[in-house]
Design an enzyme around this catalytic site. Sequence first.
Site, short mmCIF file in Angstrom:
data_model
loop_
_atom_site.label_atom_id
_atom_site.label_comp_id
_atom_site.label_asym_id
_atom_site.label_seq_id
_atom_site.Cartn_x
_atom_site.Cartn_y
_atom_site.Cartn_z
N ALA A 63 37.26 28.18 27.23
CA ALA A 63 37.23 29.31 28.18
C ALA A 63 37.56 30.60 27.44
O ALA A 63 38.17 30.59 26.38
CB ALA A 63 38.24 29.07 29.29
N CYS A 64 37.16 31.67 28.07
CA CYS A 64 37.45 33.02 27.57
C CYS A 64 38.97 33.14 27.38
O CYS A 64 39.70 32.69 28.26
CB CYS A 64 36.97 34.01 28.63
SG CYS A 64 37.07 35.68 28.11
N PRO A 65 39.51 33.68 26.32
CA PRO A 65 38.83 34.44 25.25
C PRO A 65 38.43 33.61 24.03
O PRO A 65 37.96 34.18 23.05
CB PRO A 65 39.94 35.43 24.83
CG PRO A 65 41.20 34.63 24.96
CD PRO A 65 40.98 33.72 26.15
#
Lengths: 75, 373
Positions: free
Chosen positions: A13-15
């Site tokens: 997942a982001c980041p």
Amino acid sequence: MNAAKVLDAKGLACPMPIVKTKKAIGEIESGQVLEVHTTDKGAVKDLAAWTESTGHELLKHEDDNGVLKFWIKKG
Amino acid sequence: MKAMTAKEVTKKVINNEELFILDVRNETDFNDWKIEGRNFEYLNVPYFDLLDGVEPILDKIPADKELLVVCAKEGSSVMVAEMLEEAGRDASYLTGGMKSWSEYLEPVKVGDLKDGGEMYQFVRIGKGCLSYMVISNGEAAIVDATRMTDVFTDFAAEKNAEIKHVFDTHLHADHISGGRKIAEKTGASYWLPPKDAEEVTFEYNRLEDGNEVMIGSTKISIQAIYSPGHTIGSTSFVVDDQYLLSGDILFIDSIGRPDLAGKAGDWAGDLRETLYKRYKDLSGELVVMPAHFMIIEELNEDGSVSEKLGTLFANNHGLNIEDEGEFRKLVSENLPPQPNAYQEIRETNMGKISPDEEKQREMEIGPNRCAVR
């Protein structure tokens, strides 16, 4: 396209996709291409904006059955 | 580092508190849609420009203001808030990011009904959607429910009310309706205007002009008024002879746009007829409760969104355009961009497609954009 390195960032997942992309691009030479695979949809806009602000070039990206693939030429 | 929930941020919006928001999404997303507050200040620096550290932006963040870091889903805001804490700053991150901001509903009691019932407005603060629940004597009706259906069913359960009727004022184009799901879950009747429902793939009750429904034994009437313009089927409700649920026809500071189902030119005339004739004939004392707000200035002190119809006829620009040609021009030219994924949202609301939850979230990202000003 001949990639000097392939980064598998699927499931992250982001980041993390961009954190890992930044690290991986540090490990190739200027002019070489990094191929990034991710499943994070936010990466489409973010990688485009990041390459622009860092002087790299996003050569192309495609959606391969839910896996987003990016080819980035190091600036 | 602390987490701040969408509910806590909503309190700050309603109480006009100060907050400094460091939004670490990319510039395009920030410019398109952000957390709005009358006394909020903003700095937008994408997280990917902060990977080497937050030092370059420290002097742009006031040390004496409460600081909230915001991103799309949470992950990047946690990273940046951690970096800020290491640099000696107190920072919170928004739990669940803009995703949870888009989904949070704040229930606000907006009034009592004549025979002891209650009227609630559910304010979807991040997206500007408004839903309603009428409760009387152990029964409830819901109007324009969002897809976060648990909020409505839990609320009704808490009030010991059985949901009997679920209405949509029209086929929505900006958000996915939770109406059908709530009806399936509770056995309630689901009502839609037939003119908006020609292509739907499911059974529904035909919501037509003059329909009247009673909630509870105390005879709270919900009276349907055919009011086309935003869509061809758009229907308003008068509840308890006090409240006018105007759907996407009339807002506080704007009026509905007639183009989201593709027919701005054809429906401009219907919209004018509804606003300038049908609504004009109603009592000015009715309190208008729309299905959306667009700007934070439309919020009342308690966080609700409502205004007397008479006041809107005096102050709302969209109700005061004498020249029909000028009106037609306003509602069919220079319209704001359409809501994100509005065609897919309409198809979902017709039952033609069934995207998964993640996809539904993504389709609904951004502001509602159902009005013209």
